[in-house]
Write an enzyme that holds these catalytic residues in place. Structure first.
Site, PDB file in Angstrom:
ATOM      1  N   TYR A 134      39.725  22.775  -5.472  1.00 51.97           N
ATOM      2  CA  TYR A 134      39.553  24.006  -5.758  1.00 51.97           C
ATOM      3  C   TYR A 134      39.737  24.363  -7.313  1.00 51.97           C
ATOM      4  O   TYR A 134      39.021  25.057  -7.919  1.00 51.97           O
ATOM      5  CB  TYR A 134      40.466  24.974  -5.025  1.00 51.97           C
ATOM      6  CG  TYR A 134      40.252  26.455  -4.942  1.00 51.97           C
ATOM      7  CD1 TYR A 134      39.175  27.104  -4.476  1.00 51.97           C
ATOM      8  CD2 TYR A 134      41.110  27.157  -5.924  1.00 51.97           C
ATOM      9  CE1 TYR A 134      38.937  28.799  -4.450  1.00 51.97           C
ATOM     10  CE2 TYR A 134      40.805  28.646  -6.092  1.00 51.97           C
ATOM     11  CZ  TYR A 134      39.832  29.121  -5.436  1.00 51.97           C
ATOM     12  OH  TYR A 134      39.779  30.541  -5.659  1.00 51.97           O
ATOM     13  N   SER A 182      39.518  31.856 -11.241  1.00 48.23           N
ATOM     14  CA  SER A 182      40.490  31.957 -10.464  1.00 48.23           C
ATOM     15  C   SER A 182      41.821  31.529 -11.392  1.00 48.23           C
ATOM     16  O   SER A 182      41.395  30.723 -12.588  1.00 48.23           O
ATOM     17  CB  SER A 182      40.690  31.054  -9.293  1.00 48.23           C
ATOM     18  OG  SER A 182      42.141  30.946  -8.823  1.00 48.23           O
TER      19      SER A 182
END
Ligand code: ADP
Length: 254
Positions: free
Chosen positions: A158, A145
């Site tokens: 995350y 990501s």
């Protein structure tokens, strides 16, 4: 120009039951690969495989919880017994960020992020590398990501997992380059998936507009745009690319 060729490759994708994984599985199968669609959600994996088969392409489904080492080992055994040597593994299974500042993040939720997004990739990479060392090489593609390259408020756990996945990608790429194993990551920004729509709909409208407005293209990415980049990486057009974290963000990080 012809589409990136993945014909006859056996490609295993985790989290293939929805979102980016589903789009990648469908595109790769349409381009001639045999695709193993592995997901914790068996129903979704079966549905994706049924759609691929209905279009006359080749896929099979597997149920796996990637955070469970024994299940990941079993996934590899099943994949090999279904379609032989695995050429490409796409580690895409993941859980979303916990929308809270760090001091308010529940430890269990943090552990879950680590278990799926990091340990799941670790277990899968170890199995993939073992398999590829015995079969003259292969390619591992990790779905990281932009949060693996740069952080933002309220994404701590995350972001930590995705930074770690970028680190594993680089480490494995340099360790196994001579063994003909390539290792790359893709780093999407906000992509229009059910997961992201679920996050956006709980935010005030102003914040939703802010997220989209922060992107130079003033829009979310699409799953097909991520799948297209993955398909190119899977092809033999990208054979000198390894250790990279390909940013797919409409220019956001620029
Ligand atoms: P994305 O936006 O990354 O595509 P999704 O939530 O649509 O996000 O897809 C993530 C996929 O990963 C889902 O199909 C989900 O069922 C799967 N998944 C989540 N946790 C696990 C797990 N522990 N093991 C295997 N698959 C998982």
């Amino acid at each position: 120009m012809t589409a990136a060729n993945v014909d006859k490759k056996h490609i295993l994708i985790t989290g293939g039951g929805s979102g980016i994984g589903e789009a990648a599985a469908k595109l790769l199968a349409a381009r001639g690969a045999t695709v193993g669609v592995a997901d914790i959600n068996t129903e979704n994996a079966d549905k994706v495989v049924a759609q691929i088969s209905a279009d006359g392409h080749d896929a099979y489904s597997l149920t796996v919880d990637v955070s469970d080492k024994a299940q990941v080992e079993q996934m590899y055994q099943s994949a090999v017994s279904k379609a032989g040597v695995i050429n490409v593994v796409i580690n895409n299974a993941g859980v979303d960020h916990i929308p809270a500042p760090m001091h308010e993040v529940d430890d269990q939720a943090y552990m879950k992020n680590i278990a799926v997004n990091l340990n799941g990739v670790w277990f899968s990479m170890k199995n993939a590398i073992g398999h590829m060392l015995q079969n003259s090489g292969g390619h591992i593609i990790n779905v990281a990501s932009v949060a693996g390259l740069r952080s933002a408020p309220s994404v701590s756990a995350y972001s930590a997992t995705k930074h770690a996945v970028v680190g594993l990608t680089k480490s494995a790429a340099v360790e196994y380059a001579r063994a003909n194993i390539r290792v790359n990551a893709v780093c999407p920004s906000f992509i229009d998936t059910p997961m992201v729509q679920g996050v956006l709909k709980h935010l005030p409208e102003k914040q939703q507009r802010g997220i989209i407005g922060a992107n130079p293209m003033k829009r979310l990415g699409t799953v097909d745009e991520v799948a297209g980049a993955i398909a190119w990486l899977c092809s033999d057009e990208s054979t000198f690319v390894t250790g990279q974290s390909m940013v797919l963000d409409g220019g956001m990080l620029a």
